[in-house]
Design an enzyme around this catalytic site. Structure first.
Site, short mmCIF file in Angstrom:
data_model
loop_
_atom_site.label_atom_id
_atom_site.label_comp_id
_atom_site.label_asym_id
_atom_site.label_seq_id
_atom_site.Cartn_x
_atom_site.Cartn_y
_atom_site.Cartn_z
N LYS A 203 0.86 -1.18 0.00
CA LYS A 203 0.00 0.00 0.00
C LYS A 203 0.89 1.23 0.00
CE LYS A 203 -3.72 2.32 2.53
NZ LYS A 203 -4.63 2.25 3.71
N LYS A 257 -2.10 -1.47 -3.73
CA LYS A 257 -2.98 -0.31 -3.67
C LYS A 257 -2.13 0.95 -3.71
CE LYS A 257 -6.44 1.88 -0.67
NZ LYS A 257 -7.13 1.86 0.64
#
Length: 335
Positions: A203, A257
């Site tokens: 992320k 992400k």
């Protein structure tokens, strides 16, 4: 083995593009409704179940609205929902106790959906920012985000969600050691056979999250940034190390992400580990596409489906996307 191709005109690459039937026969990657996870925003705050201004077409949902969304997903063939809470600012604290309250909005929605639409898989978010008066994913002391103390809080949050009936836990906090701690706690509590972990392993500290923070009410509270725990956007080798660590600690699936700006990372993760790999087409990606669509610059269904197919081409097994219901309908119309 490297294939050998004859020279032109014996080799004409356009032959297999000549008709729709031929193109279908040789298409390498396909998008299915079964590849989609639908993220929804939920709230029990009076009057907050409205459209998110920075995410056209996305509305926060009450508990009843979340159940209707689950029913819609089941009708469309979408296999899973992911829940993100908009929490009453009055219950946000620096210690984030609401995060593991069995009666918080997320846990109540899990139980209601499981009661009415049990066939839908429910994924949750595990991070403290929706409950943190300081807007961070972890506990904060003197401006420093605490790692080990945050992990203890996240474990309590994970156990509360597992007890409520979640199928997939989604740790999105990026603290070190949280997967091992959650996995042990879930196993010790007797949920290990049923509850999966889809870890946000890679992320990145991205500007693409801004509309999401509006949606969960974290934007105004956040002081500083999240760069000490989310990844540097310039790194991809580090992403592989993080994925390897999370898998070793007990993650069943992993996520990259944001999505589209990091397709190279998706491809590397899938090639290196061969595990279920997901990407999140995040709020900023959605907002940009919708802005262009509403200005008439891009065709809604075409750009939506092309962007989602790109994730499949990059090796993803599935995508979290706010386009999920619209994509499901568009795919059904193409069938």
């Amino acid at each position: 083995m490297t294939p050998l191709f004859p020279a032109f005109p014996h080799n004409r690459m356009r032959r297999l593009r000549r008709t729709a039937a031929l193109r279908d026969l040789v298409q390498e990657n396909r998008l299915s409704v079964k590849d989609l996870i639908w993220p929804i925003f939920i709230t029990d705050v009076a009057g907050a179940d409205v459209e998110v201004p920075s995410m056209p077409g996305v509305f926060r949902k009450t508990i009843e609205g979340a159940v209707r969304a689950a029913e819609e997903a089941a009708e469309l063939g979408i296999p899973a929902l992911c829940l993100f809470p908009y929490t009453d600012p009055a219950v946000k604290t620096e210690l984030c106790e609401e995060a593991w309250n069995p009666e918080n909005i997320t846990n109540r929605v899990i139980r209601e959906i499981k009661k009415h639409v049990p066939e839908i898989a429910i994924m949750t978010d595990i991070a403290l920012d929706p409950y943190n008066s300081l807007g961070h994913d972890g506990l904060v002391k003197d401006g420093v985000i605490l790692n080990d103390e945050t992990v203890e809080a996240l474990v309590k949050m994970a156990l509360a969600q597992a007890e409520a009936g979640a199928d997939i836990l989604g740790p999105s906090d990026m603290m070190d050691g949280r997967i091992a701690a959650m996995r042990k706690a879930i196993e010790d509590a007797g949920y290990g056979r049923d509850v999966s972990i889809l870890s946000y392993s890679a992320k990145f500290a991205s500007v693409y999250y801004s509309p999401f923070r509006d949606a969960v009410g974290a934007s105004g509270a956040l002081k500083g940034d999240k760069k000490t725990y989310q990844m540097n956007p310039g790194n991809s080798d580090e992403a592989l190390r993080l994925v390897a660590r999370d898998l070793a600690e007990g993650a069943d699936m992993v996520m990259v992400k944001p999505g589209q700006p990091y397709l190279d990372v998706c491809r590397r993760v899938k090639d290196e580990f061969g595990v279920p790999t997901f990407a999140y087409q995040v709020s900023g990606e959605y907002a940009m596409a919708m802005a262009a669509i509403r200005n008439g610059w891009l065709d809604h269904d075409k750009v939506m489906l092309e962007s989602l197919l790109g994730f499949k081409r990059a090796g993803c097994d599935g995508v979290l996307t706010y386009f999920a219901p619209a994509a499901a309908r568009a795919l059904a119309n193409r069938a």
